[in-house]
Design a protein around this motif. Structure first.
Motif, short mmCIF file in Angstrom:
data_model
loop_
_atom_site.label_atom_id
_atom_site.label_comp_id
_atom_site.label_asym_id
_atom_site.label_seq_id
_atom_site.Cartn_x
_atom_site.Cartn_y
_atom_site.Cartn_z
N THR A 12 0.83 -1.20 0.00
CA THR A 12 0.00 0.00 0.00
C THR A 12 0.87 1.26 0.00
OG1 THR A 12 -0.14 0.04 2.41
CG2 THR A 12 -1.89 -1.12 1.24
N ARG A 18 -3.96 3.62 -1.96
CA ARG A 18 -3.59 3.00 -3.23
C ARG A 18 -2.80 1.72 -2.97
NH1 ARG A 18 0.02 6.95 -5.67
NH2 ARG A 18 0.30 7.58 -3.53
N MET A 21 -0.03 -2.30 -8.31
CA MET A 21 -0.53 -3.37 -9.17
C MET A 21 0.27 -3.40 -10.47
SD MET A 21 -4.67 -3.17 -8.60
CE MET A 21 -4.97 -4.88 -9.10
N TRP A 31 -5.17 -6.70 -14.56
CA TRP A 31 -4.37 -6.09 -13.50
C TRP A 31 -4.39 -7.03 -12.30
CZ3 TRP A 31 -1.65 -1.47 -13.44
CH2 TRP A 31 -1.83 -0.64 -14.54
N LEU A 33 -2.12 -7.90 -8.30
CA LEU A 33 -1.02 -7.55 -7.40
C LEU A 33 0.24 -8.18 -7.96
CD1 LEU A 33 -2.78 -8.32 -3.99
CD2 LEU A 33 -2.43 -6.07 -5.03
N TRP A 107 0.40 2.62 -9.15
CA TRP A 107 -0.34 2.73 -7.89
C TRP A 107 -1.79 2.98 -8.24
CZ3 TRP A 107 1.82 1.38 -3.43
CH2 TRP A 107 3.22 1.36 -3.36
N ILE A 108 -2.66 2.09 -7.82
CA ILE A 108 -4.07 2.12 -8.19
C ILE A 108 -4.92 2.44 -6.95
CG2 ILE A 108 -6.00 0.75 -9.13
CD1 ILE A 108 -3.78 1.14 -11.20
N ARG A 112 -10.82 1.36 -7.37
CA ARG A 112 -10.59 0.79 -8.71
C ARG A 112 -9.95 -0.59 -8.60
NH1 ARG A 112 -6.32 2.25 -13.16
NH2 ARG A 112 -7.16 1.02 -14.87
N ALA A 113 -9.05 -0.75 -7.65
CA ALA A 113 -8.36 -2.03 -7.46
C ALA A 113 -9.36 -3.13 -7.12
CB ALA A 113 -7.31 -1.91 -6.37
N ASP A 114 -10.39 -2.80 -6.33
CA ASP A 114 -11.43 -3.79 -6.00
C ASP A 114 -12.06 -4.37 -7.25
OD1 ASP A 114 -11.11 -3.60 -3.24
OD2 ASP A 114 -12.76 -2.19 -2.98
#
Length: 142
Positions: A12, A18, A21, A31, A33, A107-108, A112-114
């Motif tokens: 993180t 963020r 990814m 995308w 990790l 860095w997302i 959005r990463a979810d």
């Protein structure tokens, strides 16, 4: 059935808004990790450090396990066990060493990463906000 162990690093930003990814050069430009397959003879942490360095260009300190997922593909005779570790960046800079496999390192924002990696019950944001991890111990150290 072949078992395949996969390790991921949940890294993180300092403000925890963020996550780091990588965009994979696969048929869907997914995308994920940073992380990858544990090779024979590697510990989980060794594999994670190697994969993160190759994919994202950084060195990491690895902490506890944040999530364990698994999936069985019966038709392919494959059983994947996916372990997500909390990690923090300790050196390097965000650039891939594998341009044939990784098209971007970024860095997302958590929201959005979810959506980009929806494989966790509470989402990546749930892992980050809960902050709970299970200790990991390599008993072979000596």
């Amino acid at each position: 059935m072949k078992r395949i162990d996969i390790v991921y690093a949940l890294i993180t930003s300092p403000d925890k808004r963020r996550v780091l990814m990588v965009q994979n050069r696969d048929n869907r430009n997914t995308w994920t990790l940073p992380g990858g397959t544990v090779e024979p003879g590697e510990t989980l942490v060794q594999a994670l450090r190697r994969e993160v360095k190759e994919e994202a260009g950084i060195e990491i300190e690895v902490h506890g396990v944040m999530a364990v997922n698994e999936v069985v593909f019966s038709e392919k005779e494959e059983h994947f066990v996916l372990l997500t570790f909390r990690a923090e960046m300790t050196g390097g800079r965000e650039v891939t060493m594998m341009p044939d496999e990784i098209s971007a390192v970024s860095w997302i924002e958590l929201e959005r990463a979810d959506g980009l990696m929806p494989y966790y019950e509470a989402g990546l944001s749930g892992l980050v906000t809960a902050g709970q991890e299970v200790p990991y111990c390599d008993e072979g150290k000596g």
